[in-house]
Every structure is written in structure tokens, then in C-alpha cells.
Design an enzyme around this catalytic site. Sequence first.
Site, PDB file in Angstrom:
ATOM      1  N   HIS A  18       0.871  -1.369   0.022  1.00 51.10           N
ATOM      2  CA  HIS A  18      -0.022  -0.027  -0.012  1.00 51.10           C
ATOM      3  C   HIS A  18       1.001   1.119  -0.069  1.00 51.10           C
ATOM      4  CE1 HIS A  18      -3.630   2.348   0.978  1.00 51.10           C
ATOM      5  NE2 HIS A  18      -2.695   3.290   1.884  1.00 51.10           N
ATOM      6  N   GLU A  19       1.861   1.251   0.968  1.00 54.49           N
ATOM      7  CA  GLU A  19       2.587   2.375   1.103  1.00 54.49           C
ATOM      8  C   GLU A  19       3.551   2.630  -0.127  1.00 54.49           C
ATOM      9  OE1 GLU A  19       2.250   4.936   3.161  1.00 54.49           O
ATOM     10  OE2 GLU A  19       0.828   3.624   4.466  1.00 54.49           O
ATOM     11  N   HIS A  22       1.912   4.925  -2.715  1.00 52.77           N
ATOM     12  CA  HIS A  22       2.071   6.414  -2.332  1.00 52.77           C
ATOM     13  C   HIS A  22       3.328   6.782  -2.833  1.00 52.77           C
ATOM     14  CE1 HIS A  22      -1.754   6.491  -0.733  1.00 52.77           C
ATOM     15  NE2 HIS A  22      -1.444   5.724   0.223  1.00 52.77           N
TER      16      HIS A  22
END
Length: 419
Positions: A18-19, A22
Site C-alpha cells: 500500500h505505502e 504512495h
Amino acid sequence: MLGIITFIIIFGILVIVHEFGHFYFAKKSGILVREFAIGMGPKIFSHVDQGGTLYTLRMLPLGGYVRMAGWGDDKTEIKTGTPASLTLNEQGFVKRINLSQSKLDPTSLPMHVTGYDLEDQLSITGLVLEETKTYKVAHDATIVEEDGTEIRIAPLDVQYQNASIGGRLITNFAGPMNNFILGIVVFILLVFLQGGMPDFSSNHVRVQENGAAAKAGLRDNDQIVAINGYKVTSWNDLTEAVDLATRDLGPSQTIKVTYKSHQRLKTVAVKPQKHAKTYTIGVKASLKTGFKDKLLGGLELAWSGAFTILNALKGLITGFSLNKLGGPVAMYDMSNQAAQNGLESVLSLMAMLSINLGIFNLIPIPALDGGKILMNIIEAIRRKPIKQETEAYITLAGVAIMVVLMIAVTWNDIMRVFF
């Protein structure tokens, strides 16, 4: 112990993937990423790349985060009169401002800082040998803070809030997007490991070892055509026929199964096995084993999982209950159960949780990615940025709501799982 390890691995992979979404798109959008952290708590290992990003491995193997320039309390403050050591490059620009007593450079220039602008004008002013001097600061200069931490300065053009609307929107969406991609990939991997996708349109079966059908003589890929006279042409027909045939079945009674094996039609007596309140005859749906079937099967599982989660979310909105929510404790409990059932169960859980995390983060609540995306869209419609103070207050309110909800959910999980 196996459950704890499984939980840490699943949770860690979901958060890192997920990170990374980003992180990757922030870099592509020209945003300075100050830190990419794996885990939480004190640092175990750290490395700074040429772009000024600090990569850290932290002590608690739970979660992780990406810290971008311009987010939250990211301002560098230098008090008037602070002693500093300036290192200049060949062009005479300051490339390093050392505010600590460590990492000293013997060629540095001592200064007592009286003024600075490290965002717009990129300059620093101070007393050098009792004479006031101003130096230009390089765009990629670094500051060594009083505790010895070295970070890059963040001029306005590399801060999050000054990236393009499109850049910020894709940066915020990339986290959930990565979770969707991970979920799909893991579901496809799961189908390949299982050897194929169940073919519910067929009446061909896989026979379980030592099951009722195997004891009666059935073999893999045999074709069940009738059960107690009920016609069977698909897997749904088969399950319905077993249900009807065993509805009033006595303890030692059998049912008649008619099947085709090697083009020969046979009828045998099968004694169903009782599991909880239902009977089974020890067969599974046959598999579609083509490469394309496996790929499409993984996509089908992901699509089905997403709809299951969306329906659960809809039910949560229409009838809110903490019992419908699960936090880290519930996730640990599910991880522990999956670990006991083997690799396929672990992969299935990881895929579902990844899709769940992606959908949950798209809910338009401040502090979640969905809330940030909503603010990006509002800004695009208004054609002017939302005030940073307003955005900060909205985000703070969202964080407060999420913290209270997480505490309540975790407490409810503890009471449900352990008591």
C-alpha cells in the site's frame, strides 16, 4: 507462534505494498518523499538515497508509512542566533547546514544564523566572523538537525501541496490501487496452486480420498448423472440432489448415485458422511485447468471478493454494529486459523484482506485516502486550493474519529476472541 508469524507477514505485506504505491507515484509527481518506513517504533537500520529519501527498518514489525515534504509538521525551524556550520559547493551555494555538534566538516564555514528562507528564496543569513553575510542555498541542500538527523530541505516546488492536482490524486489513489493489484495477483496465484478453477457448470467431479464416493468406487473425472433419481447436469444440481436425497436419511442408510466412467454407466450405493447438519458424499467440482481459465478464475475470485466486501460495507451503513467490524485482533485470529489450514488458506485470506484494505481506504473519510481524494476533486472543481489550515482541521477530525473507532473495535475484538 505460527499464527503470530503469519499475522505479521500478511499485515506487513499489505501495508508495504500500500505505502509503496504512495511512495512511487509521489516520486513520479515530483514530491520529495522524506521517509519510507517499514515497521514502527525505533529505527534498526536506515539509508538515505541520492534523492534525499530516508529508508528505515523499524523495531515493531507492524505497518509502515511514507512521509512526504509538506505533510503535517514538516517545517524546518532555525532559531535566531543558532550556531551552524555551512558547507559550500563549487558554485558557492550552501549544500549542507549543520546545526549539530556531530558530523562536522573541517572545511565548513561557521555562522550564527539570523535569518533564512529554505522554501522560496533559498537563502540563509547570519554572522560570519562578526560580519553579516547571505548565502544562496542549493535546491538539494541538506540540514543536519541538532539530534544528528540529516534531511533534505523542501523547497515549495517539491512539497505535496504544490504538486499538480493530477499528481496528488494519483499519489493518494495509488495505495488502494496497489492493494487491488496485490489481491488480484494473489487470487490468480491461488488458482494456479489449486490446479485450476472449479467448473460449476459441469457434472464431472474430483473424488476426495477416503470419502464416501471413493469407497463406493468413483474416481476423479467421473461424471455423476443422477442421485436417487434426481437428474444432475451441473455442480449446483449435484449439491441440491444430495440435499434432497439426504433430507430424511437414517444413520445407516445409503443413496443411489448413477455415474458415467469411461463411457460406462454405473449405479452404486453411497453412504453419505455427516458434517455438522449437512451430508456430503466426498466429491468436489472438477477443475478448468487451461492457462486462460486460471487467469480468468483469479479475476473472478477477486471480483466476487470485492462485491462481498461492498455488500458487507452496505450492511454496516444500514445497520451499524461493532460486531460487524474487525481490527488487528480479529485479523490475528483469522491469520491464526488460516495458518492452521495451510498455505492456500493464508493466500486466500491475504487476497481478501488486501482488497478489503483497498476498498476501506477509498471511503471518503478525512485521514483516509478516500478523504484526500475527495479534497483533491473538490479543489479541481473549485479551481483553487483548499486552505492548508482548513485541510489540517478536517484531517485532524478524521484522525480523531478513526482513533476512537479503532479503540472501540479493538476492545470489542479482545472481548469476542479471548473472553
